[in-house]
Write a protein that holds these residues in place. Structure first.
Motif, PDB file in Angstrom:
ATOM      1  N   SER A 113       0.823  -1.204   0.000  1.00  0.00           N
ATOM      2  CA  SER A 113       0.000   0.000   0.000  1.00  0.00           C
ATOM      3  C   SER A 113       0.863   1.263   0.000  1.00  0.00           C
ATOM      4  O   SER A 113       0.628   2.193  -0.778  1.00  0.00           O
ATOM      5  N   GLN A 137       2.646   1.598  -3.390  1.00  0.00           N
ATOM      6  CA  GLN A 137       1.729   2.080  -4.436  1.00  0.00           C
ATOM      7  C   GLN A 137       1.497   3.588  -4.326  1.00  0.00           C
ATOM      8  O   GLN A 137       1.510   4.307  -5.333  1.00  0.00           O
ATOM      9  N   LYS A 138       1.289   4.066  -3.104  1.00  0.00           N
ATOM     10  CA  LYS A 138       1.068   5.506  -2.895  1.00  0.00           C
ATOM     11  C   LYS A 138       2.289   6.317  -3.331  1.00  0.00           C
ATOM     12  O   LYS A 138       2.143   7.364  -3.963  1.00  0.00           O
ATOM     13  N   GLN A 139       3.476   5.832  -2.991  1.00  0.00           N
ATOM     14  CA  GLN A 139       4.694   6.554  -3.367  1.00  0.00           C
ATOM     15  C   GLN A 139       4.903   6.527  -4.881  1.00  0.00           C
ATOM     16  O   GLN A 139       5.330   7.516  -5.476  1.00  0.00           O
ATOM     17  N   LYS A 182       2.523   6.361  -7.146  1.00  0.00           N
ATOM     18  CA  LYS A 182       1.543   7.282  -7.737  1.00  0.00           C
ATOM     19  C   LYS A 182       1.958   8.736  -7.519  1.00  0.00           C
ATOM     20  O   LYS A 182       1.801   9.576  -8.404  1.00  0.00           O
ATOM     21  N   LYS A 183       2.476   9.034  -6.345  1.00  0.00           N
ATOM     22  CA  LYS A 183       2.863  10.411  -6.013  1.00  0.00           C
ATOM     23  C   LYS A 183       4.113  10.861  -6.775  1.00  0.00           C
ATOM     24  O   LYS A 183       4.145  11.959  -7.335  1.00  0.00           O
TER      25      LYS A 183
END
Length: 183
Positions: free
Chosen positions: A21, A24-26, A28-29
């Motif tokens: 999780s 994935q966030k990193q 996308k960012k």
């Protein structure tokens, strides 16, 4: 300029679900082009490396690299291997396995040796002050190196803010690599 995200056990945890999780966030960012799974002390290294490669594969433009373990990188179908400055003898065998090879370097001689042995790229460090990594080399030293080599060079070390990336972007560096910038 290419971005190379390097994981850190302090940030990414050992819990598989949380790890994926956060990763994935990193992704996308920050939209990195390269990502390295690096956690020297993880008892579940192989499992988390597999989660890492799977998560990278969910993003079209991220190349996945495993730290030090060529056999595992091949087994997991990672894009490549990131070797340490003590693993030059493994460059050829990794290339024969079809892996891209990035090597950690700290001197001009190491960069030129990696280039001669067929590595695809190197990290060169530390460019800026980084805890426990010795005297920073600085941008001028990086520029001098880039004038004598033909290999792709990722600037590494102490990169925590955009102003530092802007300085690197004014050189001929292929990209930058960081742990803390991506946290």
């Amino acid at each position: 300029m290419k971005k190379y995200l390097i994981t850190s056990k302090e940030f990414y945890t050992n819990n598989s679900e949380s790890f994926c999780s956060i990763l994935q966030k990193q992704f996308k960012k920050h939209k990195p082009h390269y990502a390295l799974y690096r956690d020297k002390l993880n008892k579940n290294y192989d499992k988390q490396a597999a989660d890492f490669v799977k998560t990278c594969s969910e993003f079209e433009n991220i190349k996945s690299f495993i730290h030090q373990n060529t056999k595992l990188a091949k087994e997991l179908n990672a894009t490549g291997i990131h070797l340490t400055s003590t693993q030059f003898e493994e460059i050829e065998s990794a290339k024969e396995l079809g892996l891209e090879v990035i090597v950690s370097t700290h001197t001009y001689m190491e960069v030129l040796q990696a280039q001669k042995l067929g590595a695809d790229a190197v990290t060169y460090s530390p460019i800026f002050s980084s805890p426990g990594k010795g005297e920073p080399k600085g941008i001028d030293d990086l520029k001098k190196l880039l004038n004598i080599c033909d290999i792709k060079v990722f600037a590494l070390g102490g990169i925590v803010e955009k102003a530092q990336i802007d300085l690197i972007a004014k050189t001929k560096a292929y990209g930058f690599a960081s742990i803390r910038y991506f946290q």
